[in-house]
Design an enzyme around this catalytic site. Structure first.
Site: not given
Ligand code: TRP
Length: 332
Positions: A115, A197, A200
């Protein structure tokens, strides 16, 4: 103190639109626990703000995640469904647990490293401290089992370490949790890049959102990337696209991907895609109806969450008190 049932806790962040991956890897498997476990399901808004959120969207998404849970079969009477920030003990225990966590442990967290790269302009302290808050979430409810995706197991390990460390110092106080990874479609892959993966945040044609219309959903499945081997076998290594479709179908029709593969032996990819598209649409339609119904009555949804927070406080409060007593806070 606790009943004989094991206790399960899990959280979903109210950020972005949930995907088919969230449905098959989180909502649906989590909902099963409400019959066998004392179950806590939390909309983790404190976690969501570690990445900048639009205020109106955060509030709306908080209700939306709750509605999503209920539309997938979660019964607020059978479990505790609540919003993290409604129970102040989360932030308080998080603070205490900060002092039982080493900088080096948090520096090792792979999600923080990822992140930090993705949000390089906002590497805030909350993003760094996020796993400690997550430990607080889990420990407050004496959870024994924490169902999470693979990307969260490192955080649950840290919660175990913190719990063990606290108990070693002060005697048995908190329950040491363990992570469990739901088997079925734990990792739905991107439909356009099946080595990745389904995400979203990345979105695009490879991400199937639960808000997609049935026609859109079917189209995304039908234009998914497969391979040129022209055989339907379950081989995630060599046929990741086909394996992904088989896993989705298996999760929706309650069997194993290998069983699903057998049914399509000798058939073409088009047949598999049609079957997956149909299964997805059949699953999505009733779910979207229930979801829209719930979101149309916000007052009722808020009532459900208010009651959930009350039930949550009744468990979290005594845990926080126990911890603070052990540490030696002057409480009178
Ligand atoms: N970090 C989790 C995620 O992003 C969400 C979460 C917060 C969570 N607290 C939790 C999951 C406690 C399990 C238990 O997916």
């Amino acid at each position: 103190m606790a009943s004989s049932k094991p206790t399960v806790f899990s959280g979903v962040q109210p950020s972005g639109q949930p995907t088919l991956g969230n449905l098959l890897g989180a909502f649906q498997p989590f909902v099963k626990y409400q019959d066998t476990h004392t179950a806590f399901f939390c909309v983790v808004d404190h976690h969501a703000i570690t990445v900048r959120q639009t205020p109106e969207e955060l509030a709306e998404n908080t209700l939306s995640v709750a509605a999503r849970y209920i539309s997938c079969g979660l019964d607020p009477a059978k479990c505790t469904l609540f919003v993290q920030s409604h129970v102040s003990a989360h932030a308080e225990l998080g603070w205490v647990l900060n002092t039982f966590t080493q900088m080096g442990e948090l520096e090792r967290m792979t999600q923080f490293k990822d992140k930090s790269l993705r949000h390089a302009q906002n590497i805030n302290v909350g993003l760094f401290d996020y796993p400690v808050l997550m430990a607080a979430d889990i420990l407050l409810y004496n959870a024994t089992e924490v169902p999470v995706g693979e990307d969260q197991t490192q955080h649950v390990e840290l919660a175990r370490d913190i719990a063990t460390r606290f108990n070693n110092l002060y005697g048995p106080t908190v329950t040491v949790p363990k992570a469990i990874i739901p088997k079925a479609a734990a990792r739905v892959k991107d439909l356009q890049d099946p080595t990745r993966k389904m995400s979203k945040s990345l979105g695009g044609k490879g991400t199937l959102f639960l808000t997609d219309s049935p026609a859109e959903a079917a189209k995304k499945i039908k234009s998914s990337v497969t391979d040129s081997l022209a055989q339907i076998t379950y081989d995630p290594e060599n046929q990741p696209g086909v394996a992904n479709l088989l896993e989705i179908l298996a999760a929706l029709t309650h069997r194993t991907p290998q069983e699903a593969a057998k049914e399509f032996k000798g058939q073409q990819y088009g047949a598999l895609k049609s079957a997956v598209a149909e299964a997805v649409v059949q699953c999505l339609e009733p779910l979207q109806d229930r979801y829209n119904g719930l979101m149309a009555d916000k007052a009722e949804l808020q009532n459900i969450l208010r009651k959930g927070a009350e039930k949550a406080r009744a468990v979290a409060g005594p845990t926080l008190a126990r911890v603070m007593d052990k540490v030696g806070y002057a409480r009178f």
